[in-house]
Design an enzyme around this catalytic site. Structure first.
Site, short mmCIF file in Angstrom:
data_model
loop_
_atom_site.label_atom_id
_atom_site.label_comp_id
_atom_site.label_asym_id
_atom_site.label_seq_id
_atom_site.Cartn_x
_atom_site.Cartn_y
_atom_site.Cartn_z
N ARG A 117 49.74 6.51 61.01
CA ARG A 117 50.43 7.63 61.13
C ARG A 117 50.16 8.73 61.23
NH1 ARG A 117 56.39 8.98 59.65
NH2 ARG A 117 55.71 8.35 57.39
N THR A 143 52.38 13.27 65.12
CA THR A 143 53.41 12.82 66.08
C THR A 143 54.28 11.88 66.05
OG1 THR A 143 51.39 11.51 66.61
CG2 THR A 143 50.94 13.90 67.92
N ASP A 192 57.19 7.24 49.86
CA ASP A 192 55.90 6.70 50.65
C ASP A 192 55.86 4.90 49.39
OD1 ASP A 192 53.13 7.77 52.18
OD2 ASP A 192 52.90 6.03 50.86
N ASP A 236 51.97 5.13 47.96
CA ASP A 236 51.32 5.97 47.28
C ASP A 236 52.28 4.72 46.05
OD1 ASP A 236 50.05 8.34 48.98
OD2 ASP A 236 51.88 9.07 49.24
N1 URA Z 1 56.47 4.87 55.36
C1 URA Z 1 57.26 4.98 54.14
O1 URA Z 1 55.99 3.95 53.13
N2 URA Z 1 58.32 5.18 53.63
C2 URA Z 1 58.93 6.45 54.67
O2 URA Z 1 60.26 6.39 54.39
C3 URA Z 1 59.12 6.41 56.10
C4 URA Z 1 57.40 5.51 55.91
#
Ligand code: URA
Length: 206
Positions: A102, A106, A197, A200
Site C-alpha cells: 500500500r 495514496t 498492523d 508487524d
Molecule cells: N492493514 C493492517 O494491517 N491493518 C489495518 O487496520 C489496515 C490495513
C-alpha cells in the site's frame, strides 16, 4: 457478493487474542494460524467430491474423495499468517504469492511480486487478513481473474464496511469469508477497532 462472517465461538476467542495489544507476537502468530483453520473450513464447504470404492478391514464400502482443484494465494506479507489451515487441511492444494504494497500516502496498491501456480478452472482462496480500503484485495482478485479461475474466495480476519463495499462493487462474483466486520476505517486507513498492523504483529516488526 456473498459475505460470510464467522460466528464460531473459537473464532471469536482467537480474534480477541489478535485484537489485544498486549498479545506477544508469538501468541499472535499462533492465534492467526488457528483462525486460518476456521476460515478455510467454512470456505471449503462446497468443494466437490467424487465417489470412491474402498474396503474397510471388514467389507467393501463406498466413500468420497475431493475432486476440486484448489489454490491458496497469499497477499504478501500478512497473508502468510493464514497459510497453515489451507496447507494442513486441503489435499493437493497449491500455493501462490502476490506482493501488493500500500502506498502510504495514496493508499493505492502497488505490485512488487507475482508467483502463481496453475489457476485455470480451480477454486482460489485469496488470503488477505485485513480488508481495509479493499485496494490490495481487489488488485489480487484482478490478478487471479486474468488466469480464468472457477471461483474466487477471499479469506480475511477483519473487514471494514468501506472495504466490503469496494470489493462487492468491483467483484460481486466472489465470496468473502471474514472473522469480523468492524466499524470503520480511520484517517490513516486502519480498521477500527481492528488489531493494528497485521504484518508487524505477525513478524515482530514495527
Ligand atoms: N492493514 C493492517 O494491517 N491493518 C489495518 O487496520 C489496515 C490495513
Amino acid at each position: 457478493m456473498e459475505i460470510i462472517e464467522l460466528e464460531h465461538p473459537l473464532s471469536q476467542h482467537y480474534l480477541t487474542i489478535l485484537r489485544d495489544k498486549n498479545t506477544t507476537f508469538e501468541t499472535f502468530r499462533l492465534a492467526a494460524s488457528k483462525l486460518s483453520y476456521l476460515l478455510i473450513i467454512e470456505a471449503t464447504k462446497e468443494l466437490q467430491l467424487d465417489d470412491k470404492e474402498i474396503e474397510t478391514p471388514l467389507i467393501p464400502t463406498s466413500g468420497k474423495e475431493l475432486s476440486s482443484n484448489t489454490v491458496a494465494v497469499s497477499v504478501l506479507r500478512a497473508g502468510l499468517g493464514l497459510i497453515d489451515g489451507p496447507k494442513d487441511l486441503i489435499p493437493n492444494m497449491t500455493f501462490g504469492y502476490i506482493g501488493v504494497q500500500r502506498n502510504e500516502e495514496t493508499a493505492e496498491p502497488e505490485n512488487y511480486y507475482e508467483n502463481l501456480p496453475e489457476v485455470k478452472d480451480k477454486d482460489i482462496f485469496i488470503l488477505e487478513p485485513m480488508l481495509a480500503t479493499g485496494g490490495s484485495l481487489s488488485y489480487a482478485i484482478d490478478t487471479v481473474k486474468k488466469y480464468n479461475p472457477r471461483k474466487i474466495y477471499a479469506l480475511t480476519v477483519i473487514s471494514s464496511p468501506e472495504g466490503i463495499k469496494y470489493i462487492s462493487d468491483k467483484h460481486p462474483d466472489i465470496t468473502l469469508l471474514t472473522g469480523s466486520v468492524d466499524e470503520k476505517l480511520n484517517e490513516n486507513f486502519y480498521i477500527i477497532p481492528g488489531l493494528g498492523d497485521m504484518g508487524d504483529r505477525l513478524f515482530g516488526t514495527v
